[in-house]
Design a protein around this motif. Structure first.
Motif, PDB file in Angstrom:
ATOM      1  N   GLN A 105      10.596   9.804  -9.594  1.00 47.66           N
ATOM      2  CA  GLN A 105      11.986   9.961  -9.135  1.00 47.66           C
ATOM      3  C   GLN A 105      12.185  11.309  -8.438  1.00 47.66           C
ATOM      4  O   GLN A 105      12.845  11.398  -7.403  1.00 47.66           O
ATOM      5  CB  GLN A 105      12.954   9.840 -10.320  1.00 47.66           C
ATOM      6  CG  GLN A 105      14.422  10.034  -9.943  1.00 47.66           C
ATOM      7  CD  GLN A 105      14.982   8.906  -9.082  1.00 47.66           C
ATOM      8  OE1 GLN A 105      15.051   7.767  -9.519  1.00 47.66           O
ATOM      9  NE2 GLN A 105      15.398   9.225  -7.855  1.00 47.66           N
ATOM     10  N   ARG A 136      15.474   2.509 -13.776  1.00 49.66           N
ATOM     11  CA  ARG A 136      15.535   2.171 -12.351  1.00 49.66           C
ATOM     12  C   ARG A 136      15.479   3.447 -11.508  1.00 49.66           C
ATOM     13  O   ARG A 136      16.074   4.472 -11.876  1.00 49.66           O
ATOM     14  CB  ARG A 136      16.834   1.419 -12.018  1.00 49.66           C
ATOM     15  CG  ARG A 136      16.956   0.059 -12.702  1.00 49.66           C
ATOM     16  CD  ARG A 136      15.956  -0.967 -12.174  1.00 49.66           C
ATOM     17  NE  ARG A 136      16.027  -2.221 -12.908  1.00 49.66           N
ATOM     18  CZ  ARG A 136      15.248  -2.545 -13.931  1.00 49.66           C
ATOM     19  NH1 ARG A 136      14.319  -1.684 -14.361  1.00 49.66           N
ATOM     20  NH2 ARG A 136      15.360  -3.712 -14.532  1.00 49.66           N
ATOM     21  N   ASN A 191      12.271  -1.265  -7.666  1.00 46.77           N
ATOM     22  CA  ASN A 191      12.884  -1.543  -8.974  1.00 46.77           C
ATOM     23  C   ASN A 191      12.545  -2.930  -9.487  1.00 46.77           C
ATOM     24  O   ASN A 191      12.502  -3.160 -10.696  1.00 46.77           O
ATOM     25  CB  ASN A 191      14.401  -1.331  -8.897  1.00 46.77           C
ATOM     26  CG  ASN A 191      14.761   0.156  -8.924  1.00 46.77           C
ATOM     27  OD1 ASN A 191      14.052   0.964  -9.522  1.00 46.77           O
ATOM     28  ND2 ASN A 191      15.851   0.522  -8.263  1.00 46.77           N
ATOM     29  N   ASP A 200      23.687  12.498  -8.191  1.00 51.02           N
ATOM     30  CA  ASP A 200      24.714  11.452  -8.311  1.00 51.02           C
ATOM     31  C   ASP A 200      26.009  11.822  -7.594  1.00 51.02           C
ATOM     32  O   ASP A 200      27.035  11.150  -7.745  1.00 51.02           O
ATOM     33  CB  ASP A 200      24.970  11.093  -9.785  1.00 51.02           C
ATOM     34  CG  ASP A 200      25.505  12.279 -10.588  1.00 51.02           C
ATOM     35  OD1 ASP A 200      25.668  13.381 -10.010  1.00 51.02           O
ATOM     36  OD2 ASP A 200      25.765  12.109 -11.801  1.00 51.02           O
ATOM     37  N   MET A 215      17.321   2.174   0.978  1.00 52.86           N
ATOM     38  CA  MET A 215      17.775   1.672  -0.323  1.00 52.86           C
ATOM     39  C   MET A 215      17.231   0.273  -0.594  1.00 52.86           C
ATOM     40  O   MET A 215      16.948  -0.078  -1.737  1.00 52.86           O
ATOM     41  CB  MET A 215      19.305   1.684  -0.378  1.00 52.86           C
ATOM     42  CG  MET A 215      19.864   3.096  -0.483  1.00 52.86           C
ATOM     43  SD  MET A 215      21.654   3.184  -0.261  1.00 52.86           S
ATOM     44  CE  MET A 215      22.215   2.698  -1.877  1.00 52.86           C
ATOM     45  N   THR A 263      16.568   5.607  -8.266  1.00 49.26           N
ATOM     46  CA  THR A 263      17.794   5.657  -7.480  1.00 49.26           C
ATOM     47  C   THR A 263      17.597   6.566  -6.269  1.00 49.26           C
ATOM     48  O   THR A 263      16.769   7.476  -6.291  1.00 49.26           O
ATOM     49  CB  THR A 263      18.974   6.208  -8.310  1.00 49.26           C
ATOM     50  OG1 THR A 263      18.602   7.500  -8.814  1.00 49.26           O
ATOM     51  CG2 THR A 263      19.316   5.300  -9.465  1.00 49.26           C
ATOM     52  N   ASN A 290      13.384  11.959  -4.645  1.00 51.00           N
ATOM     53  CA  ASN A 290      14.539  12.798  -4.286  1.00 51.00           C
ATOM     54  C   ASN A 290      14.177  13.808  -3.203  1.00 51.00           C
ATOM     55  O   ASN A 290      14.937  14.031  -2.257  1.00 51.00           O
ATOM     56  CB  ASN A 290      15.052  13.571  -5.512  1.00 51.00           C
ATOM     57  CG  ASN A 290      15.738  12.672  -6.524  1.00 51.00           C
ATOM     58  OD1 ASN A 290      16.015  11.506  -6.246  1.00 51.00           O
ATOM     59  ND2 ASN A 290      16.014  13.207  -7.699  1.00 51.00           N
TER      60      ASN A 290
END
Length: 475
Positions: free
Chosen positions: A287, A389, A378, A412, A371, A391, A291
């Motif tokens: 993750q 999951r 996912n 977020d 996305m 993101t 990012n």
């Protein structure tokens, strides 16, 4: 003309032999290109025979021929999609006029800048990836890396041809400079920031080919709309090759996730420490890599408001992604688009003229596309019964360009203060410890059909070959 002439010193489908001056200029650039490849291309690969795909025509059904070839002998060349004599410009102030076969004088500087910026990204990624062959997780992956590398080299040729043919002495000088700048060089770096970042390991490579080559897809698609017909035809063919690079990234991350999920299920744990001890890459690290690569890539689209973007569109140099499918007047005067800015410490939307927001339009198209791929990753976790999951972070996260540059933003979408950013940065972006851990997994695996313990094998091999095919002969 779609067939490529391989009897020429520089394979091409542009009748190069009919323009002796251009042919001589490109033939004198060619040895510099080979020197560049030897100096900063894939390390230690000179004598390898690699199972590569070479374009033999630009027709949809016949453009790829597979066979073992020494990369240094790869037939780089100049390939344009077939022209259409009746093609019209379909956006901007020149909408409805005939597409240009030559560069109008008033657009010369802007077109050159666009071509040089695109051209500069191609050798940069080869330079960024040059050490990766020394730590490949399998022969299959090594071959995919080399395929990406030779195609980036050909994309450089595509831009160099345009510079030489249409921009005279300026173009020749720019073509030389493309081989003189170097990724990460302090004194003479590559033009765009993301192309000066290191690609230290294979997880970074997969993220780069998924996200940053996807930026390439959107930039090339916008250029494929160009009123300058040779640029449009060149980039349309480049897009065919770009698709493979994104496949390498998407399938690579999928296989990393598959292996991680398998280890988590075998050990019945989601403890990152235990997952790491078992030789897999924990989901938190994946993750954080996501990012970083995502946020660095969305900066490549430029400032959210740009007068240059407006000029490029109105003058017909660069359209939008899938311009022809959009239901508006394709001139955009008087139309608006929402962009983000920070007001009193909060993110707010602001309506601005759409012409000035075209970088943001392209960025939003990219975000939607990105996305969709993350949703497919996912599915791998879902199928394995893993509840976590991945993101995509907020588009204002970790930005260095435009109105959102330097804003401290959580993934977020919360504006945070310096103290929270400092405290949480290691949860949001890869840490030196993450890089060191991933580097510790990067042993070289080259026996046919064998794979490193941190990645699952692919479902199928390349060009219907078995997974354990000899993709690279080490010589």
């Amino acid at each position: 003309m779609s067939t490529i002439n391989y009897s020429e010193k520089i394979p091409n489908n542009v009748n190069l032999s009919e323009d002796r001056t251009l042919q001589r200029a490109l033939e004198s650039w060619q040895p510099n290109f080979i020197n560049w490849w030897d100096d900063v291309g894939p390390e230690g690969s000179t004598n390898f025979d690699v199972y590569l795909r070479t374009a033999v025509s630009v027709d949809p059904n016949g453009w790829a021929q597979f066979g073992h070839v020494k990369m240094r002998d790869y037939r780089w060349g100049i390939f344009l999609n077939p022209g259409d004599a009746s093609r019209e410009i379909h956006f901007g102030d020149h909408k409805g006029e005939k597409a240009w076969q030559d560069v109008p004088g008033e657009h010369r500087a802007n077109l050159r800048r666009i071509i040089v910026t695109q051209g500069d990204t191609e050798p940069a990624s080869v330079e960024q990836q040059r050490h990766l062959g020394l730590t490949c997780p399998s022969q299959y992956d090594l071959r995919n890396l080399f395929q990406v590398n030779v195609e980036e080299g050909r994309h450089l040729w595509a831009m160099v041809y345009l510079l030489h043919k249409y921009f005279g002495r300026d173009g020749r000088e720019e073509a030389e400079a493309l081989l003189q700048r170097q990724s990460g060089d302090q004194d003479n770096p590559r033009i765009l920031g993301a192309f000066n970042e290191k690609t230290p390991d294979w997880l970074a490579f997969f993220m780069f080919t998924y996200f940053t080559d996807r930026d390439g897809k959107f930039q090339l698609s916008a250029l494929a709309e160009s009123a300058f017909d040779p640029l449009s035809r060149t980039t349309k063919f480049m897009l065919t090759e770009e698709a493979h690079h994104m496949f390498v990234g998407e399938s690579g991350v999928s296989r990393v996730l598959q292996r991680t999920a398998q280890v988590m299920n075998d050990l019945k744990t989601d403890d990152p420490k235990k997952v790491r001890e078992a030789g897999a890459i924990d989901l938190g690290t994946i993750q954080r890599y996501l990012n970083f690569h995502y946020s660095v890539t969305i900066d490549l689209f430029g400032a959210d408001q740009s007068s240059n973007a407006a000029i490029f569109y109105s003058s017909g140099l660069k359209g939008r992604y899938e311009e022809g499918k959009r239901e508006d007047d394709h001139v955009l005067k008087g139309q608006t688009y929402k962009v983000l800015e920070v007001h009193n410490g909060q993110l707010v939307e602001k309506e601005v003229p759409m012409l000035n927001a075209l970088n943001e339009v392209l960025r939003d198209d990219f975000i939607k596309d990105s996305m969709a791929g993350v949703a497919r990753w996912n599915k791998v976790l879902e199928k394995a019964g893993i509840p976590t999951r991945l993101t995509v972070p907020h588009k204002a996260f970790n930005r260095q360009i435009g109105a959102l540059a330097g804003i401290k933003m959580s993934p977020d979408g919360r504006v945070v203060n310096e103290a929270e950013w400092a405290a949480k940065k290691g949860e949001w972006l890869p840490t030196p410890e993450d890089f060191a851990f991933v580097a510790s997994l990067m042993g070289r695996v080259v026996d046919p059909g064998k794979f490193a313990g941190w990645i699952a094998p692919p479902v199928m091999g390349i060009n219907r070959q078995p997974v354990d095919f000899e993709y690279v002969r080490f010589g």
